[in-house]
Design a protein around this motif. Sequence first.
Motif, mmCIF file in Angstrom:
data_model
loop_
_atom_site.group_PDB
_atom_site.id
_atom_site.type_symbol
_atom_site.label_atom_id
_atom_site.label_comp_id
_atom_site.label_asym_id
_atom_site.label_seq_id
_atom_site.Cartn_x
_atom_site.Cartn_y
_atom_site.Cartn_z
ATOM 1 N N GLY A 132 0.772 -1.341 -0.190
ATOM 2 C CA GLY A 132 -0.109 -0.120 0.091
ATOM 3 C C GLY A 132 0.731 1.338 0.102
ATOM 4 N N GLY A 133 2.010 1.430 0.683
ATOM 5 C CA GLY A 133 2.861 2.215 0.592
ATOM 6 C C GLY A 133 3.433 2.594 -0.784
ATOM 7 N N HIS A 134 4.027 1.358 -1.638
ATOM 8 C CA HIS A 134 4.436 1.400 -2.725
ATOM 9 C C HIS A 134 3.178 2.245 -3.879
ATOM 10 C CE1 HIS A 134 4.347 -0.485 -7.044
ATOM 11 N NE2 HIS A 134 5.453 0.316 -7.045
ATOM 12 N N LEU A 135 1.903 1.514 -3.461
ATOM 13 C CA LEU A 135 0.992 1.996 -4.546
ATOM 14 C C LEU A 135 0.588 3.624 -4.079
ATOM 15 C CD1 LEU A 135 -1.673 -0.849 -4.173
ATOM 16 C CD2 LEU A 135 -0.161 -0.297 -6.225
ATOM 17 N N SER A 136 0.681 4.036 -2.950
ATOM 18 C CA SER A 136 0.459 5.461 -2.662
ATOM 19 C C SER A 136 1.581 6.259 -3.223
ATOM 20 C CB SER A 136 0.726 5.717 -1.100
ATOM 21 O OG SER A 136 -0.291 4.790 -0.190
ATOM 22 N N MET A 137 2.900 5.847 -3.134
ATOM 23 C CA MET A 137 3.875 6.492 -4.042
ATOM 24 C C MET A 137 3.743 6.512 -5.608
ATOM 25 S SD MET A 137 7.327 5.884 -1.799
ATOM 26 C CE MET A 137 8.207 6.430 -2.924
ATOM 27 N N PHE A 138 3.514 5.399 -5.949
ATOM 28 C CA PHE A 138 3.255 5.180 -7.510
ATOM 29 C C PHE A 138 2.185 6.095 -7.968
ATOM 30 C CE2 PHE A 138 2.100 3.000 -11.288
ATOM 31 C CZ PHE A 138 3.177 3.390 -12.024
ATOM 32 N N TYR A 139 0.936 6.069 -7.302
ATOM 33 C CA TYR A 139 -0.243 6.950 -7.722
ATOM 34 C C TYR A 139 0.134 8.519 -7.583
ATOM 35 C CZ TYR A 139 -4.377 8.995 -8.534
ATOM 36 O OH TYR A 139 -5.326 9.808 -9.026
ATOM 37 N N ALA A 140 0.941 8.860 -6.657
ATOM 38 C CA ALA A 140 1.215 10.194 -6.303
ATOM 39 C C ALA A 140 2.138 10.548 -7.406
ATOM 40 C CB ALA A 140 1.712 10.401 -5.035
ATOM 41 N N TYR A 141 3.226 10.046 -7.902
ATOM 42 C CA TYR A 141 4.328 10.437 -8.577
ATOM 43 C C TYR A 141 4.074 9.996 -10.111
ATOM 44 C CZ TYR A 141 6.688 11.340 -4.336
ATOM 45 O OH TYR A 141 7.110 12.050 -2.914
ATOM 46 N N HIS A 142 3.192 9.104 -10.285
ATOM 47 C CA HIS A 142 2.953 8.634 -11.848
ATOM 48 C C HIS A 142 1.556 8.745 -12.244
ATOM 49 C CE1 HIS A 142 2.292 5.785 -14.802
ATOM 50 N NE2 HIS A 142 3.335 5.838 -15.307
ATOM 51 N N SER A 143 0.629 8.906 -11.289
ATOM 52 C CA SER A 143 -0.834 8.744 -11.869
ATOM 53 C C SER A 143 -1.664 10.009 -11.666
ATOM 54 C CB SER A 143 -1.627 7.647 -11.445
ATOM 55 O OG SER A 143 -1.099 6.390 -11.853
ATOM 56 N N ASP A 144 -1.096 10.721 -10.908
ATOM 57 C CA ASP A 144 -2.044 12.084 -10.403
ATOM 58 C C ASP A 144 -1.802 13.306 -11.179
ATOM 59 O OD1 ASP A 144 -3.326 13.502 -8.342
ATOM 60 O OD2 ASP A 144 -1.985 14.047 -7.599
ATOM 61 N N LYS A 145 -2.548 12.943 -12.360
ATOM 62 C CA LYS A 145 -2.607 13.766 -13.372
ATOM 63 C C LYS A 145 -3.017 15.284 -12.817
ATOM 64 C CE LYS A 145 -0.855 10.811 -16.249
ATOM 65 N NZ LYS A 145 0.573 10.489 -16.118
ATOM 66 N N ASN A 146 -3.882 15.298 -12.218
ATOM 67 C CA ASN A 146 -4.728 16.629 -11.601
ATOM 68 C C ASN A 146 -4.188 17.183 -10.409
ATOM 69 O OD1 ASN A 146 -6.462 16.377 -13.859
ATOM 70 N ND2 ASN A 146 -7.890 14.904 -12.666
ATOM 71 N N LYS A 147 -3.101 16.545 -9.866
ATOM 72 C CA LYS A 147 -2.385 17.024 -8.718
ATOM 73 C C LYS A 147 -3.292 17.157 -7.616
ATOM 74 C CE LYS A 147 1.360 17.660 -11.053
ATOM 75 N NZ LYS A 147 2.188 16.278 -11.550
#
Length: 196
Positions: free
Chosen positions: A138-153
């Motif tokens: 879940g920590g990995h997913l949190s980071m991956f989402y924030a740095y890779h998938s969060d297009k709308n910031k």
Amino acid sequence: MKKNLLLLLLFITFSSCRKTIDLGKDATFKIEQNISYGEDPNQKIDIYIPGNKPKKDVFIIIHGGGWRGGNKSQLTFFTYSLMQKFPRNVFVNMNYRLASQKHFALPDQTQDIQNVMNLVEKKLKYKPKFILLGNSAGGHLSMFYAYHSDKNKRVKAVVNIVGPADLNDRGFKNYDDYAFVEKHLVDPKLWIKTQH
């Protein structure tokens, strides 16, 4: 200390049948459990909305389990402890679709985070800033989402509790389930798309 912890656990157990929970010191929350955000049985969240003037920040709690196991219930008590410390924030404890021999973790799991954020925003009727907090996978997913998938910031902060940050690290290859992760973490179609 043990007596207080036992009393808190008993209180939480009995209050889980109710629609609100009082954690003391003005930490009262309205509870909605097992809200579906997709068709898969794992796509469920618990949401806790404070009774006293909620802040606009929303904590999304993401469980671990090697991308293919675990459950939000593992972090319920942890979520309650955070609610005591931040009694004016909204909290979401989420499940997500699990990886298996037939299903890849990504992009499904990051899409689940996106879908939870969309549902919460719609439910709250304002645009919150999100704090993604996960342990292990879940920590990995949190980071991956924030740095890779969060297009709308929309992510304000990420908290990674013992989650891998670099899957190419030689030390990570000693992970017990590395062979599974290597073959089932990322859908190869996703990799091919990013190369073109």
